[in-house]
Design a protein around this motif. Structure first.
Motif, PDB file in Angstrom:
ATOM      1  N   MET A 132      34.697  46.133  39.229  1.00  0.00           N
ATOM      2  CA  MET A 132      35.695  45.251  39.848  1.00  0.00           C
ATOM      3  C   MET A 132      37.089  45.553  39.283  1.00  0.00           C
ATOM      4  O   MET A 132      37.230  45.909  38.127  1.00  0.00           O
ATOM      5  CB  MET A 132      35.367  43.784  39.551  1.00  0.00           C
ATOM      6  CG  MET A 132      33.976  43.334  39.960  1.00  0.00           C
ATOM      7  SD  MET A 132      33.829  42.986  41.703  1.00  0.00           S
ATOM      8  CE  MET A 132      34.808  41.495  41.842  1.00  0.00           C
ATOM      9  N   PHE A 133      38.082  45.391  40.137  1.00  0.00           N
ATOM     10  CA  PHE A 133      39.475  45.537  39.694  1.00  0.00           C
ATOM     11  C   PHE A 133      40.254  44.282  40.057  1.00  0.00           C
ATOM     12  O   PHE A 133      40.089  43.752  41.162  1.00  0.00           O
ATOM     13  CB  PHE A 133      40.133  46.733  40.379  1.00  0.00           C
ATOM     14  CG  PHE A 133      39.507  48.031  39.999  1.00  0.00           C
ATOM     15  CD1 PHE A 133      39.949  48.737  38.891  1.00  0.00           C
ATOM     16  CD2 PHE A 133      38.438  48.530  40.732  1.00  0.00           C
ATOM     17  CE1 PHE A 133      39.358  49.938  38.530  1.00  0.00           C
ATOM     18  CE2 PHE A 133      37.833  49.724  40.377  1.00  0.00           C
ATOM     19  CZ  PHE A 133      38.290  50.434  39.277  1.00  0.00           C
ATOM     20  N   HIS A 134      41.079  43.818  39.131  1.00  0.00           N
ATOM     21  CA  HIS A 134      41.897  42.635  39.390  1.00  0.00           C
ATOM     22  C   HIS A 134      43.325  42.973  39.014  1.00  0.00           C
ATOM     23  O   HIS A 134      43.572  43.916  38.273  1.00  0.00           O
ATOM     24  CB  HIS A 134      41.426  41.457  38.538  1.00  0.00           C
ATOM     25  CG  HIS A 134      39.952  41.266  38.552  1.00  0.00           C
ATOM     26  ND1 HIS A 134      39.294  40.710  39.619  1.00  0.00           N
ATOM     27  CD2 HIS A 134      39.004  41.584  37.649  1.00  0.00           C
ATOM     28  CE1 HIS A 134      38.008  40.693  39.379  1.00  0.00           C
ATOM     29  NE2 HIS A 134      37.790  41.216  38.182  1.00  0.00           N
ATOM     30  N   VAL A 135      44.243  42.180  39.509  1.00  0.00           N
ATOM     31  CA  VAL A 135      45.631  42.335  39.099  1.00  0.00           C
ATOM     32  C   VAL A 135      45.837  41.405  37.912  1.00  0.00           C
ATOM     33  O   VAL A 135      45.715  40.196  38.054  1.00  0.00           O
ATOM     34  CB  VAL A 135      46.602  41.952  40.237  1.00  0.00           C
ATOM     35  CG1 VAL A 135      48.041  42.118  39.771  1.00  0.00           C
ATOM     36  CG2 VAL A 135      46.327  42.800  41.464  1.00  0.00           C
ATOM     37  N   PRO A 142      45.600  37.687  42.717  1.00  0.00           N
ATOM     38  CA  PRO A 142      45.542  37.232  44.111  1.00  0.00           C
ATOM     39  C   PRO A 142      44.355  37.838  44.864  1.00  0.00           C
ATOM     40  O   PRO A 142      43.987  37.359  45.924  1.00  0.00           O
ATOM     41  CB  PRO A 142      46.863  37.717  44.705  1.00  0.00           C
ATOM     42  CG  PRO A 142      47.300  38.836  43.818  1.00  0.00           C
ATOM     43  CD  PRO A 142      46.772  38.539  42.456  1.00  0.00           C
ATOM     44  N   PHE A 143      43.803  38.927  44.375  1.00  0.00           N
ATOM     45  CA  PHE A 143      42.636  39.526  45.045  1.00  0.00           C
ATOM     46  C   PHE A 143      41.796  40.295  44.027  1.00  0.00           C
ATOM     47  O   PHE A 143      42.248  40.557  42.915  1.00  0.00           O
ATOM     48  CB  PHE A 143      43.073  40.455  46.177  1.00  0.00           C
ATOM     49  CG  PHE A 143      44.009  41.547  45.715  1.00  0.00           C
ATOM     50  CD1 PHE A 143      43.508  42.689  45.087  1.00  0.00           C
ATOM     51  CD2 PHE A 143      45.389  41.432  45.889  1.00  0.00           C
ATOM     52  CE1 PHE A 143      44.352  43.682  44.656  1.00  0.00           C
ATOM     53  CE2 PHE A 143      46.239  42.429  45.446  1.00  0.00           C
ATOM     54  CZ  PHE A 143      45.724  43.559  44.828  1.00  0.00           C
ATOM     55  N   SER A 144      40.600  40.620  44.438  1.00  0.00           N
ATOM     56  CA  SER A 144      39.728  41.481  43.640  1.00  0.00           C
ATOM     57  C   SER A 144      39.320  42.663  44.495  1.00  0.00           C
ATOM     58  O   SER A 144      39.154  42.518  45.701  1.00  0.00           O
ATOM     59  CB  SER A 144      38.462  40.726  43.228  1.00  0.00           C
ATOM     60  OG  SER A 144      38.799  39.665  42.397  1.00  0.00           O
TER      61      SER A 144
END
Ligand code: ADP
Ligand code: ZN
Ligand code: MG
Length: 480
Positions: A132-135, A142-144
């Motif tokens: 998974m990548f997140h900001v 705001p999104f994954s």
């Protein structure tokens, strides 16, 4: 104040060096563009695709179990660990819950000059999840995004008994484990790329108590140093709580490398996963002949090699430890010994000159252009008096960068040692005349002056003079 003892158990996940995933033929290469190495099987899409078990992955898991002295399962079975998370396309992970590949093993670790056997609770084969990548922070992002390239990459999980007592022991265990896994060649064990990941379970108990205390589980440590620091931090944190009369909450904590602290991630759900034997992947009997083949494919392991290096080659423990710290390095040493059987001398060269250059260039021994017999040849040339030890270092640097043979470099650069008395005598004369002060010092009993004069002759000849001969000639000259 009560004194506490730390109790630590590790869960280590290792990505196997197979070309394809556990149940499909998708590539396992690291670093490809997201979601380019996927298919209906590893994405869990509906359809008539049948999973096909990767035989090599099974062999690697068995090899690991054997190298860690485990009892190996008679039958290979897989179970589904059910939970929901966006990185898990099937809604379950395939693992070996009920009958792990290996059980009741151990790994000997040298701790403070004693050997301590760390129990291996089990070794099992399972599939990895996606990534998974997140900001920024996961909660405020705001999104994954999710990359399924890693989904269903074969992993071996190694679970220790709670036998470790300090952060240092945990670090030493992990290093020994990594070394062993590299020896048997089942993984590249790169912590920074995540092909070796370690979770640490940590609890405290009053010294002398046999019961286990409440544990926390520590994740996200990406280096040996992080494992050490994370555990140290957690022991201190828990000690603080207990000494103030508080209780430790069972939870999963996250090691934050930047602030050097652990942070709470989530409260530990008391192993409330639902496991079911997989209805599609039917049990497989292990074939005795195949098991034997796997057993014979295990090379000599670090401990046995260490023993041979100290006992047969007479190397000091330190040398043996360094040289057997990697299979490639130990192989290199033993190959060079074939041409140059001076055990300690060769060890010195490898540990100082060769490893020095490898470190300075951030290189692995496998990328080294100097073939082991060529290093042996170089050392022979020193012993034969063709070149001095000092010149040899220059020649070796050249060999290291160009991959040329030592004889060629020496010939082309005219580096042969000057052992001709007449030539040297002339230089000795010049040096003696040029440094009357040192000559006087020498006559006044200052032995250091001789060293200085030898140094001057060496300098004049750019290091090519035979130092022993220079010494002799100078002493003779000065005693006139
Ligand atoms: P869980 O049920 O939380 O998964 P397990 O019993 O499966 O815990 O053990 C997982 C790992 O934690 C093993 O390496 C084990 O040795 C270690 N462990 C278990 N209990 C403790 C404890 N009280 N303190 C430290 N480590 C522990
Ligand atoms: Zn696939
Ligand atoms: Mg568990």
């Amino acid at each position: 104040m009560t004194a506490f003892e730390a109790v630590i158990g590790l869960e280590v996940h290792v990505e196997l060096l197979t070309q394809t995933k556990l149940f499909c033929s998708c590539s396992t290469d690291f670093g490809a563009a997201p979601n380019t190495q996927v298919c209906p099987i590893c994405l869990g899409l509906p359809g008539g695709n049948t999973p096909r078990l990767n035989k090599k992955a099974v062999a690697y898991a068995i090899k690991t179990a054997l190298a860690l002295n485990c009892q190996v399962a008679q039958e290979i079975t897989f179970d589904r660990k059910n939970y929901f998370y966006a990185d898990l396309p099937n809604g379950y992970q395939i693992t070996q819950h009920f009958h792990p590949m290996g059980k009741k093993g151990f790994l000997p670790v040298n701790v403070a000059e004693k050997t301590k056997n760390i129990g291996i609770h089990q070794v099992h084969l399972e599939e990895d999840a996606g990534k998974m990548f997140h900001v920024g922070d996961i909660l405020s992002s705001p999104f994954s995004r999710v990359d399924f390239n890693r989904a269903s990459v074969p992993l071996v999980e190694i679970v220790t008994e709670p036998d470790l007592r300090t952060a240092e022991e945990a670090r030493l265990f992990l290093q020994k484990l990594r070394n062993t896994l590299l020896y048997i060649g089942i993984s590249d064990c790169k912590m920074e790329e995540g092909s070796l990941r370690c979770d640490a379970n940590i609890s405290l108990r009053p010294l002398g108590s046999k019961e286990l205390g409440v544990k926390t589980e520590l994740k996200n440590m990406n280096s040996f140093r992080a494992v050490y620091r994370g555990i140290e931090y957690e022991i201190e944190r828990q000690t603080g709580i207990l000494q103030e009369g508080g209780t430790v909450i069972p939870e999963t904590r996250h090691w934050d490398e930047e602030i050097g602290a652990t942070k709470s991630m989530r409260e530990k759900l008391s192993e409330s996963y639902r496991y079911f034997p997989d209805p599609v992947l039917l049990p497989l009997k292990t074939d005795t002949k195949w098991l034997e083949e796997i057993l014979y494919s295990i090379p000599e392991l670090p401990d046995s090699r260490y023993k041979r290096f100290t006992e047969d080659y007479g190397l000091p423990p330190y040398d043996a430890e360094v040289l057997t710290s990697s299979r490639d390095l130990a192989d290199y040493y033993e190959q060079a010994l074939q041409t140059y059987p001076e055990h300690k001398n060769l060890s010195n060269w490898i540990m100082s000159e060769l490893m020095g250059l490898l470190n300075a260039n951030n290189m692995e021994i496998t990328a080294c252009k100097v073939e082991p017999p060529e290093l042996g040849d170089l050392l022979k040339l020193i012993d034969q008096g063709t070149i001095s030890g000092k010149i040899a270092k220059t020649v070796f640097e050249e060999m290291f960068t160009t991959g040329e043979k030592p004889e060629k470099i020496i010939r082309e650069k005219g580096l042969t040692q000057i052992s001709d008395e007449e030539t040297l005598l002339k230089i000795v004369d010049t040096v003696v005349t040029a440094h009357p002060g040192s000559v006087e010092d020498y006559h006044n009993g200052k032995n250091k002056a001789l060293g200085f004069l030898v140094g001057q002759v060496m300098k004049e000849t750019k290091g090519q003079a035979n130092p022993r001969l220079v010494n002799k000639l100078l002493q003779k000259k000065l005693s006139n």
